[in-house]
Every structure is written in structure tokens, then in C-alpha cells.
Design a protein around this motif. Structure first.
Motif, PDB file in Angstrom:
ATOM      1  N   ALA A  84      -2.717  -7.554  -6.047  1.00 53.44           N
ATOM      2  CA  ALA A  84      -1.444  -6.989  -5.578  1.00 53.44           C
ATOM      3  C   ALA A  84      -0.283  -7.971  -5.717  1.00 53.44           C
ATOM      4  O   ALA A  84       0.847  -7.637  -5.359  1.00 53.44           O
ATOM      5  CB  ALA A  84      -1.583  -6.543  -4.128  1.00 53.44           C
ATOM      6  N   SER A  85      -0.567  -9.152  -6.271  1.00 56.33           N
ATOM      7  CA  SER A  85       0.555 -10.072  -6.500  1.00 56.33           C
ATOM      8  C   SER A  85       1.239  -9.743  -7.838  1.00 56.33           C
ATOM      9  O   SER A  85       2.279 -10.293  -8.166  1.00 56.33           O
ATOM     10  CB  SER A  85       0.073 -11.530  -6.485  1.00 56.33           C
ATOM     11  OG  SER A  85      -0.743 -11.778  -7.615  1.00 56.33           O
ATOM     12  N   LYS A  94       0.827  -1.211   0.000  1.00 51.22           N
ATOM     13  CA  LYS A  94       0.000   0.000   0.000  1.00 51.22           C
ATOM     14  C   LYS A  94       0.859   1.259   0.000  1.00 51.22           C
ATOM     15  O   LYS A  94       0.587   2.198  -0.739  1.00 51.22           O
ATOM     16  CB  LYS A  94      -0.914   0.038   1.241  1.00 51.22           C
ATOM     17  CG  LYS A  94      -2.005  -1.016   1.239  1.00 51.22           C
ATOM     18  CD  LYS A  94      -2.992  -0.805   2.381  1.00 51.22           C
ATOM     19  CE  LYS A  94      -2.358  -0.882   3.742  1.00 51.22           C
ATOM     20  NZ  LYS A  94      -1.745  -2.177   4.055  1.00 51.22           N
ATOM     21  N   THR A  95       1.890   1.274   0.837  1.00 51.70           N
ATOM     22  CA  THR A  95       2.697   2.488   0.998  1.00 51.70           C
ATOM     23  C   THR A  95       3.326   2.912  -0.332  1.00 51.70           C
ATOM     24  O   THR A  95       3.312   4.096  -0.686  1.00 51.70           O
ATOM     25  CB  THR A  95       3.793   2.252   2.056  1.00 51.70           C
ATOM     26  OG1 THR A  95       3.173   1.623   3.179  1.00 51.70           O
ATOM     27  CG2 THR A  95       4.428   3.541   2.498  1.00 51.70           C
ATOM     28  N   ALA A 101      -0.459 -15.136   3.076  1.00 57.70           N
ATOM     29  CA  ALA A 101       0.766 -15.929   3.268  1.00 57.70           C
ATOM     30  C   ALA A 101       1.900 -15.332   2.431  1.00 57.70           C
ATOM     31  O   ALA A 101       3.053 -15.285   2.862  1.00 57.70           O
ATOM     32  CB  ALA A 101       0.514 -17.373   2.867  1.00 57.70           C
ATOM     33  N   LEU A 102       1.559 -14.838   1.237  1.00 57.19           N
ATOM     34  CA  LEU A 102       2.574 -14.212   0.375  1.00 57.19           C
ATOM     35  C   LEU A 102       2.947 -12.821   0.868  1.00 57.19           C
ATOM     36  O   LEU A 102       4.115 -12.461   0.932  1.00 57.19           O
ATOM     37  CB  LEU A 102       2.042 -14.086  -1.062  1.00 57.19           C
ATOM     38  CG  LEU A 102       1.932 -15.366  -1.864  1.00 57.19           C
ATOM     39  CD1 LEU A 102       1.290 -15.063  -3.220  1.00 57.19           C
ATOM     40  CD2 LEU A 102       3.324 -15.962  -2.072  1.00 57.19           C
ATOM     41  N   SER A 103       1.931 -12.035   1.207  1.00 58.30           N
ATOM     42  CA  SER A 103       2.209 -10.649   1.603  1.00 58.30           C
ATOM     43  C   SER A 103       3.016 -10.619   2.894  1.00 58.30           C
ATOM     44  O   SER A 103       3.889  -9.775   3.063  1.00 58.30           O
ATOM     45  CB  SER A 103       0.923  -9.844   1.742  1.00 58.30           C
ATOM     46  OG  SER A 103       0.169 -10.285   2.831  1.00 58.30           O
ATOM     47  N   ASP A 142      -5.360  -6.585  -3.128  1.00 53.48           N
ATOM     48  CA  ASP A 142      -5.713  -7.931  -2.668  1.00 53.48           C
ATOM     49  C   ASP A 142      -4.617  -8.944  -2.972  1.00 53.48           C
ATOM     50  O   ASP A 142      -4.098  -8.985  -4.097  1.00 53.48           O
ATOM     51  CB  ASP A 142      -7.011  -8.381  -3.341  1.00 53.48           C
ATOM     52  CG  ASP A 142      -7.350  -9.810  -2.964  1.00 53.48           C
ATOM     53  OD1 ASP A 142      -7.505 -10.075  -1.758  1.00 53.48           O
ATOM     54  OD2 ASP A 142      -7.405 -10.671  -3.874  1.00 53.48           O
ATOM     55  N   MET A 143      -4.320  -9.751  -1.976  1.00 58.68           N
ATOM     56  CA  MET A 143      -3.248 -10.738  -2.147  1.00 58.68           C
ATOM     57  C   MET A 143      -3.358 -11.775  -1.043  1.00 58.68           C
ATOM     58  O   MET A 143      -3.854 -11.488   0.045  1.00 58.68           O
ATOM     59  CB  MET A 143      -1.928  -9.967  -2.024  1.00 58.68           C
ATOM     60  CG  MET A 143      -0.696 -10.736  -2.298  1.00 58.68           C
ATOM     61  SD  MET A 143       0.647  -9.509  -2.375  1.00 58.68           S
ATOM     62  CE  MET A 143       2.008 -10.602  -2.246  1.00 58.68           C
TER      63      MET A 143
END
Ligand code: TYD
Length: 207
Positions: free
Chosen positions: A187-188, A16-17, A143-145, A139-140
Motif C-alpha cells: 500500500a506504499s 482502504k476506503t 509509521a508511514l500510514s 500492507d504498509m
């Protein structure tokens, strides 16, 4: 209010940042005055509340009751609107906030024991019914984020995979319920691809 109010939402570590800063640069290049802010902690009072929420009091982070937690986030938000967001919108500026009331709906109602309706009522009261014109949900899979996070986990981030998955789903449900306000972005994808989706949308919104 004459300004433009935009929020970014998503689970921790979705980027997000980075996208907030891209949007700031883009809007400033268009000649807009932009205020970038965040929750919790967008004001001095909010900083003190943020410290309590994320790190507990006296090193004891375990026992903030769910209703207390919801009230502290709402208190942070009330101050944020009164002191920062509201006045900037009155001046006709663009306000971009990294998290707003949807975070409370997703984290406090989606992941813990309180209902979405009571959290929404609380936040709407706190903000005097101020909603963003646009909310970008990055959205992601959590576990990945989470593997992207580069700092030690705080109290919210360490709440467990199950909590994070429920939070993600809660965000998606919120977006589905308010398709006019939300844009859901995968977001991936690369930073450039995510930004392209935002840029395309904001260009339309500004027209
Ligand atoms: P954030 O500032 O995004 O964390 P960081 O600086 O570590 O990237 O948010 C702090 C945490 O607070 C995050 O895990 C989400 C949570 N949160 C809520 O649970 N409810 C809320 O209403 C808000 C605004 C944040």
C-alpha cells in the motif's frame, strides 16, 4: 449463499476506503449490485458499539478490559452479519466490508493479551462461520500510514507504534496462513498501482 463477500484489511491509514470505493465503482460498472459497509459500525447498533470502542464512555477511554473489547467487536460483527452482510449475500449481491474478523485477530490478539485461537473462535461463533471469499490486505509500515491520517487519533490509533507494528505483523501472518483467501498488496505504492493489483485479481475472481 450466492453473493460475493470481500473484505479489506490493514493498519490505520493505508487507504482502504479509497480502494473500497474504486472496487465498488468497478463492480457496479459490471452490473453487480454492491453493498459497501464497514466494521465497527456497519449497523445502527454497531454505531453505538463503535462509539464506545473508539471514544470510551463518558469521556473515559482508558478502561475497556481486553475481553470486553474483544466481545464488543464480536457483537458488532454478529449484528453486521445478521442484519447487513448475510441478507445481501442471500440476495446474490456483492458485499465489500472495510474491516472484518481479521482486524479482531490482528488488533485484539496480535497487539494485546488474548490468543488468536480464542479471538477466532469468538468471531466464528458470532458470524456463524462466515468468511470472505477474498480479503485484500493493504500492507504498509504503520509509521508511514499514520502520518497520512487526517483526523485526531481515536483510542485504537493512539495505542502506540509498538502496538501498530505488532498488528501489521499479525495481519501478514494471517495472510501467510490463508493464501487462498488473502491477497497482500503493497500500500506504499500509488493509489493507481494499488488499484491495478486489486482490479487484476478481482477480474480473475469474477470469471
Ligand atoms: P476504522 O473504522 O478503520 O477506523 P477509521 O474510521 O478511524 O479509519 O477502525 C476503527 C479502529 O478499530 C481501527 O483502529 C481498528 C480497530 N478494530 C479493532 O481493533 N478490531 C476489530 O475487530 C475491528 C473491526 C477494528
Amino acid at each position: 449463499m450466492t453473493g460475493l463477500f470481500i473484505s479489506f484489511e490493514g493498519v490505520d491509514g493505508v487507504g482502504k476506503t479509497t480502494q473500497v470505493e474504486r472496487l465498488r465503482t468497478y463492480l457496479e460498472a459490471q452490473g453487480r449490485t454492491v453493498v459497501v459497509t464497514r466494521e465497527p459500525g456497519g449497523t445502527a447498533l454497531g454505531q453505538a458499539i463503535r462509539q464506545m470502542l473508539l471514544h470510551g464512555v463518558d469521556g473515559d477511554s482508558a478502561d475497556i478490559a481486553p475481553r470486553t473489547e474483544a466481545l464488543l467487536f464480536a457483537a458488532d460483527r454478529a449484528q453486521h452479519v445478521a442484519e447487513t452482510i448475510g441478507p445481501a449475500l442471500e440476495r446474490g449481491e456483492v458485499v465489500i466490508t472495510d474491516r472484518y474478523l481479521d482486524s479482531s485477530l490482528a488488533y485484539q490478539a496480535g497487539g494485546r493479551e488474548l490468543t488468536p485461537q480464542e479471538i477466532r473462535n469468538l468471531s466464528m461463533w458470532a458470524t456463524n462461520d462466515l468468511l470472505p471469499a477474498r480479503t485484500y490486505l493493504l500492507d504498509m509500515d504503520p509509521a508511514l500510514s499514520h502520518s497520512r491520517l487526517q483526523h485526531e487519533e481515536d483510542r485504537m490509533e493512539s495505542a502506540g507504534d509498538d502496538f501498530q507494528s505488532r498488528t501489521r505483523q499479525a495481519f501478514l501472518d494471517l495472510a501467510a496462513a490463508e493464501p487462498n483467501r488473502f491477497r497482500v498488496i503493497d500500500a506504499s505504492q500509488s493509489i493507481e498501482q494499488v488499484w491495478l493489483a486489486i482490479e487484476t485479481d478481482i477480474a480473475g475472481l469474477l470469471q
